[in-house]
Structure formats: structure tokens, C-alpha cells
Design a protein around this motif. Sequence first.
Motif, short mmCIF file in Angstrom:
data_model
loop_
_atom_site.label_atom_id
_atom_site.label_comp_id
_atom_site.label_asym_id
_atom_site.label_seq_id
_atom_site.Cartn_x
_atom_site.Cartn_y
_atom_site.Cartn_z
N LEU A 1 0.77 -1.24 -0.02
CA LEU A 1 -0.13 0.03 -0.12
C LEU A 1 1.03 1.23 -0.06
CD1 LEU A 1 -2.64 -0.94 2.85
CD2 LEU A 1 -2.69 -1.33 0.18
N GLN B 1 -8.65 5.14 2.34
CA GLN B 1 -7.54 4.49 2.23
C GLN B 1 -6.64 4.72 3.48
OE1 GLN B 1 -6.02 5.62 -1.55
NE2 GLN B 1 -6.40 3.57 -2.30
N ILE C 1 -5.14 2.40 6.61
CA ILE C 1 -3.96 2.12 6.76
C ILE C 1 -3.56 2.42 8.25
CG2 ILE C 1 -1.45 3.01 6.13
CD1 ILE C 1 -2.76 3.20 3.16
#
Length: 156
Positions: A45, A145, A149
Motif C-alpha cells: 500500500l 485508504q 492504513i
Amino acid sequence: MSTVSQLAKRFREVILDGLWIANTNFKAQLSDITWEQATTRVGSLNTIAMLTFHINYYIAGLANVFEGGNLEIRDRYSFDLPSIQSAEQWEELLNKLWSNSEKFATLLEQMPDSKMDEVFVEEKYGTYLRNIDGMIEHSYYHLGQITLIKKLLANQ
């Protein structure tokens, strides 16, 4: 409320101070992230710092057009984050995001509603409205996102 006022409000909600759609915003999510966390990669990522840079890159690029400048941003450079090696550098990136976001919203509020139907730079990019809506949607995408994360980092 005018169209540009509504758009500016929606934009501020995702970046600076809103809770309506995602029950959070960039400022809330990034407020307690250290520079070490921001630069830590989770698997394949992007890092939180990269995503922060990426969103700021597009916001600044669109704001430049709003001010009468050229569209100078390019997708291939949108993740070219300079190395972050300190809390000061991380704070500098965050401050750029907050400053550019407020500038974007303020410039948007100053536009007449009729501008929303005008071509944005070139016909292939669509209208101002399409690009502003796109910026808001793009921001929510990356906010999601960042939120995930951040949760993954907390569980490491």
C-alpha cells in the motif's frame, strides 16, 4: 445556497472539518499521525504521507487553474513525495494541505455558479463542475485508504 457554496462546503467537509459522509475528515485522521507512522509502508500500500502528498498535489494544481494559471499537474508526478525524515517535514506537508485546501475552497466560493458549466482547461477534462466533484470524490477515496492504513498500523 449557491452551487459553488455547496461545493466549497462539501470540499471542506472531506478535508478540513466535516463528519457528514465518512464521519471523519483528513484533518481529523491525520492530526495524531507521527512522521514515522506517516512514512511506514503496510505491505504494498501507499504510505499515509504519499496519499497526503497526492491529494495536496491535485488540490494545489486545480487551485492554480482557479487563479488563472495553467494546468501544470501530471498524474505521473502525483506520488513523487520528497523524503520525509522529521516531524517538521511531516508538519510542513500537512500545513501545505490545510493551506491549499482552504485556498481551493475560497477560490471556489468566489466563482459564479455559471462557471460550473464551462470547460475546464480543455474539452477532454470536462467542466469545472466535473473536476470539482471529482476532487471531492477523489479525496473521499483516499480518506478511506488513510483510515484503513491507520488502523492497520495500530494493529502492528
